[in-house]
Motif scaffolding. Structure first.
Motif, PDB file in Angstrom:
ATOM      1  N   PRO A   1      -0.997 -11.173  10.777  1.00  0.00           N
ATOM      2  CA  PRO A   1      -1.330 -11.245  12.202  1.00  0.00           C
ATOM      3  C   PRO A   1      -2.037  -9.975  12.649  1.00  0.00           C
ATOM      4  CG  PRO A   1       0.993 -11.755  11.805  1.00  0.00           C
ATOM      5  CD  PRO A   1       0.436 -11.245  10.521  1.00  0.00           C
ATOM      6  N   PHE A   2      -3.032 -10.141  13.504  1.00  0.00           N
ATOM      7  CA  PHE A   2      -3.788  -8.992  14.006  1.00  0.00           C
ATOM      8  C   PHE A   2      -4.304  -9.325  15.401  1.00  0.00           C
ATOM      9  CE2 PHE A   2      -7.742  -6.488  14.435  1.00  0.00           C
ATOM     10  CZ  PHE A   2      -7.221  -5.223  14.253  1.00  0.00           C
ATOM     11  N   ALA A   3      -3.792  -8.610  16.400  1.00  0.00           N
ATOM     12  CA  ALA A   3      -4.152  -8.863  17.807  1.00  0.00           C
ATOM     13  C   ALA A   3      -3.923 -10.340  18.124  1.00  0.00           C
ATOM     14  CB  ALA A   3      -5.579  -8.415  18.086  1.00  0.00           C
ATOM     15  N   ASP A   4      -4.936 -11.057  18.575  1.00  0.00           N
ATOM     16  CA  ASP A   4      -4.798 -12.465  18.935  1.00  0.00           C
ATOM     17  C   ASP A   4      -5.266 -13.410  17.824  1.00  0.00           C
ATOM     18  OD1 ASP A   4      -3.766 -11.867  21.424  1.00  0.00           O
ATOM     19  OD2 ASP A   4      -5.746 -11.760  22.355  1.00  0.00           O
ATOM     20  N   SER A   5      -5.453 -12.888  16.619  1.00  0.00           N
ATOM     21  CA  SER A   5      -5.916 -13.731  15.513  1.00  0.00           C
ATOM     22  C   SER A   5      -5.192 -13.310  14.238  1.00  0.00           C
ATOM     23  CB  SER A   5      -7.439 -13.611  15.355  1.00  0.00           C
ATOM     24  OG  SER A   5      -7.793 -12.295  15.016  1.00  0.00           O
ATOM     25  N   GLN A   6      -5.838 -13.477  13.111  1.00  0.00           N
ATOM     26  CA  GLN A   6      -5.280 -13.008  11.848  1.00  0.00           C
ATOM     27  C   GLN A   6      -6.345 -12.265  11.057  1.00  0.00           C
ATOM     28  OE1 GLN A   6      -3.749 -16.439   9.856  1.00  0.00           O
ATOM     29  NE2 GLN A   6      -5.732 -17.114   9.114  1.00  0.00           N
ATOM     30  N   LEU A   7      -5.893 -11.337  10.242  1.00  0.00           N
ATOM     31  CA  LEU A   7      -6.772 -10.517   9.413  1.00  0.00           C
ATOM     32  C   LEU A   7      -6.655 -11.025   7.975  1.00  0.00           C
ATOM     33  CD1 LEU A   7      -8.578  -7.998   9.044  1.00  0.00           C
ATOM     34  CD2 LEU A   7      -6.470  -6.681   8.773  1.00  0.00           C
ATOM     35  N   ASP A   8      -7.783 -11.378   7.374  1.00  0.00           N
ATOM     36  CA  ASP A   8      -7.799 -11.816   5.983  1.00  0.00           C
ATOM     37  C   ASP A   8      -7.802 -10.597   5.067  1.00  0.00           C
ATOM     38  OD1 ASP A   8      -7.901 -14.546   6.627  1.00  0.00           O
ATOM     39  OD2 ASP A   8     -10.079 -14.502   6.802  1.00  0.00           O
ATOM     40  N   ILE A   9      -6.727 -10.443   4.303  1.00  0.00           N
ATOM     41  CA  ILE A   9      -6.621  -9.333   3.348  1.00  0.00           C
ATOM     42  C   ILE A   9      -7.260  -9.738   2.021  1.00  0.00           C
ATOM     43  CG2 ILE A   9      -5.042  -7.782   2.139  1.00  0.00           C
ATOM     44  CD1 ILE A   9      -5.019  -7.440   5.195  1.00  0.00           C
ATOM     45  N   LEU A  10      -6.906 -10.928   1.522  1.00  0.00           N
ATOM     46  CA  LEU A  10      -7.482 -11.493   0.307  1.00  0.00           C
ATOM     47  C   LEU A  10      -7.875 -12.934   0.608  1.00  0.00           C
ATOM     48  CD1 LEU A  10      -4.780 -10.337  -2.284  1.00  0.00           C
ATOM     49  CD2 LEU A  10      -7.008  -9.284  -1.898  1.00  0.00           C
ATOM     50  N   THR A  11      -9.007 -13.374   0.097  1.00  0.00           N
ATOM     51  CA  THR A  11      -9.479 -14.734   0.361  1.00  0.00           C
ATOM     52  C   THR A  11      -9.822 -15.442  -0.947  1.00  0.00           C
ATOM     53  OG1 THR A  11     -10.398 -13.980   2.466  1.00  0.00           O
ATOM     54  CG2 THR A  11     -11.157 -16.103   1.653  1.00  0.00           C
TER      55      THR A  11
END
Length: 69
Positions: free
Chosen positions: A28-38
Motif C-alpha cells: 500500500p502507498f498513499a491512495d494506491s499501491q506500489l509495485d515492488i516486483l512485477t
C-alpha cells in the motif's frame, strides 16, 4: 535489477532446482499501491551460478525473501 546467469557444466533437459513464475509484490502507498516486483520469471538449473544485482531499492532483497518463503 538484473539477473546474471552463468552456466557451469549444466547439461541435459533436467528440471530447474529453483523456479519462480509470475512472482509479484505490491505494498500500500498513499491512495494506491506500489509495485515492488512485477511478474518475475526465473529458472535456475543445477550447476548454474546466478547473481542478482541492482541499485538500492530495486527489489533484490524482496525477491530473495519471497523465494526463501
Amino acid at each position: 535489477m538484473a539477473l546474471i546467469n552463468s552456466s557451469v557444466g549444466a547439461g541435459g533437459a533436467a528440471a530447474p532446482i529453483l523456479q519462480v513464475s509470475r512472482l509479484s509484490k505490491q505494498v500500500p502507498f498513499a491512495d494506491s499501491q506500489l509495485d515492488i516486483l512485477t511478474e518475475i520469471e526465473l529458472s535456475i538449473m543445477a550447476g548454474e551460478s546466478v547473481a542478482i544485482v541492482g541499485a538500492s531499492g530495486s527489489g533484490k532483497s524482496t525477491l530473495l525473501g519471497l523465494m526463501a518463503g
